[in-house]
Write a protein that holds these residues in place. Structure first.
Motif, PDB file in Angstrom:
ATOM      1  N   ASP A 102      -0.070  39.476 -20.782  1.00  0.00           N
ATOM      2  CA  ASP A 102      -0.339  40.741 -20.093  1.00  0.00           C
ATOM      3  C   ASP A 102       0.347  40.753 -18.730  1.00  0.00           C
ATOM      4  O   ASP A 102       0.191  39.800 -17.949  1.00  0.00           O
ATOM      5  N   PRO A 103       1.122  41.794 -18.420  1.00  0.00           N
ATOM      6  CA  PRO A 103       1.781  41.866 -17.113  1.00  0.00           C
ATOM      7  C   PRO A 103       0.761  41.908 -15.977  1.00  0.00           C
ATOM      8  O   PRO A 103      -0.351  42.415 -16.132  1.00  0.00           O
ATOM      9  N   GLY A 104       1.163  41.364 -14.836  1.00  0.00           N
ATOM     10  CA  GLY A 104       0.346  41.456 -13.639  1.00  0.00           C
ATOM     11  C   GLY A 104      -0.651  40.338 -13.452  1.00  0.00           C
ATOM     12  O   GLY A 104      -1.245  40.226 -12.372  1.00  0.00           O
ATOM     13  N   GLN A 105      -0.851  39.476 -14.450  1.00  0.00           N
ATOM     14  CA  GLN A 105      -1.800  38.381 -14.284  1.00  0.00           C
ATOM     15  C   GLN A 105      -1.188  37.280 -13.429  1.00  0.00           C
ATOM     16  O   GLN A 105       0.014  37.236 -13.203  1.00  0.00           O
ATOM     17  N   ALA A 106      -2.032  36.382 -12.943  1.00  0.00           N
ATOM     18  CA  ALA A 106      -1.552  35.265 -12.132  1.00  0.00           C
ATOM     19  C   ALA A 106      -0.612  34.397 -12.967  1.00  0.00           C
ATOM     20  O   ALA A 106      -1.006  33.889 -14.024  1.00  0.00           O
ATOM     21  N   SER A 107       0.600  34.226 -12.503  1.00  0.00           N
ATOM     22  CA  SER A 107       1.598  33.521 -13.297  1.00  0.00           C
ATOM     23  C   SER A 107       1.206  32.075 -13.568  1.00  0.00           C
ATOM     24  O   SER A 107       1.464  31.557 -14.656  1.00  0.00           O
ATOM     25  N   HIS A 108       0.605  31.410 -12.585  1.00  0.00           N
ATOM     26  CA  HIS A 108       0.302  29.990 -12.788  1.00  0.00           C
ATOM     27  C   HIS A 108      -0.658  29.792 -13.954  1.00  0.00           C
ATOM     28  O   HIS A 108      -0.551  28.826 -14.710  1.00  0.00           O
ATOM     29  N   THR A 109      -1.597  30.736 -14.116  1.00  0.00           N
ATOM     30  CA  THR A 109      -2.533  30.641 -15.235  1.00  0.00           C
ATOM     31  C   THR A 109      -1.810  30.843 -16.557  1.00  0.00           C
ATOM     32  O   THR A 109      -2.011  30.093 -17.521  1.00  0.00           O
ATOM     33  N   ALA A 110      -0.977  31.886 -16.625  1.00  0.00           N
ATOM     34  CA  ALA A 110      -0.234  32.163 -17.853  1.00  0.00           C
ATOM     35  C   ALA A 110       0.726  31.020 -18.180  1.00  0.00           C
ATOM     36  O   ALA A 110       0.876  30.636 -19.351  1.00  0.00           O
ATOM     37  N   LEU A 111       1.378  30.465 -17.157  1.00  0.00           N
ATOM     38  CA  LEU A 111       2.319  29.377 -17.391  1.00  0.00           C
ATOM     39  C   LEU A 111       1.619  28.151 -17.966  1.00  0.00           C
ATOM     40  O   LEU A 111       2.141  27.482 -18.863  1.00  0.00           O
ATOM     41  N   GLU A 112       0.444  27.837 -17.454  1.00  0.00           N
ATOM     42  CA  GLU A 112      -0.311  26.704 -17.973  1.00  0.00           C
ATOM     43  C   GLU A 112      -0.612  26.900 -19.462  1.00  0.00           C
ATOM     44  O   GLU A 112      -0.488  25.968 -20.263  1.00  0.00           O
ATOM     45  N   ARG A 113      -0.998  28.103 -19.831  1.00  0.00           N
ATOM     46  CA  ARG A 113      -1.321  28.390 -21.239  1.00  0.00           C
ATOM     47  C   ARG A 113      -0.070  28.349 -22.105  1.00  0.00           C
ATOM     48  O   ARG A 113      -0.095  27.813 -23.216  1.00  0.00           O
ATOM     49  N   LEU A 114       1.022  28.894 -21.607  1.00  0.00           N
ATOM     50  CA  LEU A 114       2.259  28.918 -22.387  1.00  0.00           C
ATOM     51  C   LEU A 114       2.805  27.516 -22.629  1.00  0.00           C
ATOM     52  O   LEU A 114       3.265  27.194 -23.729  1.00  0.00           O
ATOM     53  N   LEU A 115       2.758  26.680 -21.602  1.00  0.00           N
ATOM     54  CA  LEU A 115       3.341  25.347 -21.711  1.00  0.00           C
ATOM     55  C   LEU A 115       2.562  24.433 -22.654  1.00  0.00           C
ATOM     56  O   LEU A 115       3.060  23.370 -23.033  1.00  0.00           O
ATOM     57  N   LYS A 116       1.373  24.845 -23.042  1.00  0.00           N
ATOM     58  CA  LYS A 116       0.594  24.083 -24.022  1.00  0.00           C
ATOM     59  C   LYS A 116       1.040  24.373 -25.455  1.00  0.00           C
ATOM     60  O   LYS A 116       0.659  23.659 -26.381  1.00  0.00           O
ATOM     61  N   LEU A 117       1.838  25.420 -25.633  1.00  0.00           N
ATOM     62  CA  LEU A 117       2.294  25.800 -26.964  1.00  0.00           C
ATOM     63  C   LEU A 117       3.535  24.994 -27.348  1.00  0.00           C
ATOM     64  O   LEU A 117       4.479  24.879 -26.567  1.00  0.00           O
ATOM     65  N   LYS A 118       3.536  24.460 -28.550  1.00  0.00           N
ATOM     66  CA  LYS A 118       4.671  23.672 -29.016  1.00  0.00           C
ATOM     67  C   LYS A 118       5.918  24.541 -29.083  1.00  0.00           C
ATOM     68  O   LYS A 118       5.904  25.623 -29.658  1.00  0.00           O
TER      69      LYS A 118
END
Length: 292
Positions: free
Chosen positions: A200-216
């Motif tokens: 979702d646009p506009g969310q805190a990037s650090h939170t989204a990045l943490e979630r994305l980097l957990k994906l293989k």
């Protein structure tokens, strides 16, 4: 309708960016006009965008219910970066000598945003370690095989981009990509079905990045590129991007270090990146970029 913006706006650069990344069947650039198909509130539709006089873009919609127009306008404003503040970006990013030079060359350059999280995620993965043209060929195959056909195909638009539910669980064999990349596509589709707010646009990037980097299959480049192109993080920067590194070295010499130089571009590193990518457009032959 007409959508206003703060001048200047570099429409030729925006159109060139979109034209290079048109997915066959869902997008087309012709002259000064950009067209695409989409699904909105469960219905297929199309949009046509072109420049107009008086600091505004002219937009034509079809297939959209009147009650859904306001939300779609908000989407279009985000996609075309119409709420950017070029004077502020110029004043702050222009404190760096290199960026001042690039800003003067391309005043009003905007950072195009993805149409939606799932489509942009697919584009980003398809663009890992291949040229833009190769990535769009793969995306076109994905659309033809798994996209929804338009009942009234016209102007080169034949399909709507696939839904996440149409990709989740597939093996995606025969598209012409490494198996690991195909697995990443389905992994992202499943992740977005499980967590629709993931991109979702506009969310805190650090939170989204943490979630994305957990994906293989999603590394720092892909995560940062999604932050730049989908989350709307004006300070996102994919440091490992080959074209960004090449552009900086062309402009400042082979010893130039992107990570070091980029510290001077905060908090506008996404715009700095767009200027660097655009600076390569005059090179012949063009430098391959991961930027999708």
């Amino acid at each position: 309708m007409w959508l206003r913006y703060r001048a200047p706006y570099d429409w030729p650069a925006m159109l060139a960016f979109l034209a290079a990344r048109c997915i066959p069947g869902i997008e087309r650039c012709q002259g000064e006009v950009y067209r695409r198909s989409f699904e909105w509130c469960g219905r297929p539709g199309t949009v046509q965008v072109s420049p107009a006089n008086g600091a505004q873009l002219r937009v034509e919609l079809s297939g959209v219910a009147p009650g859904a127009v306001a939300a779609l306008v908000a989407r279009l404003r985000r996609v075309f970066d119409l709420d950017a503040e070029p004077a502020r970006i110029q004043a702050e990013l222009g404190r760096d000598a290199l960026m001042a030079q690039l800003l003067a060359r391309r005043p009003g350059l905007r950072v195009a945003q993805g149409w939606d999280g799932f489509e942009q995620a697919m584009r980003t993965v398809l663009g890992q370690q291949v040229t833009v043209a190769a990535a769009m060929t793969l995306a076109g195959r994905l659309v033809q095989r798994h996209g929804q056909p338009l009942a009234l195909a016209a102007a080169g638009l034949s399909h709507v981009f696939p839904r996440a539910s149409a990709i989740a669980g597939l093996t995606l064999e025969g598209l012409g990509m490494p198996r690991a990349r195909a697995v990443t596509l389905t992994t992202l589709a499943n992740a977005l079905l499980a967590s629709p707010d993931l991109l979702d646009p506009g969310q805190a990037s650090h939170t989204a990045l943490e979630r994305l980097l957990k994906l293989k299959g999603i590394g720092p480049w892909s995560a940062q590129y999604l932050a730049l192109r989908q989350l709307g993080d004006a300070d996102a920067l994919p440091l490992g991007d080959v074209a960004l590194i090449k552009a900086l070295q062309v402009l400042e010499g082979v010893e130039a270090d992107l990570a070091h130089r980029a510290q001077a571009w905060r908090p506008w590193r996404a715009y700095a990146a767009q200027h660097l990518w655009t600076s390569l457009s005059d090179l012949r032959p063009p430098v391959a970029s991961q930027a999708q």
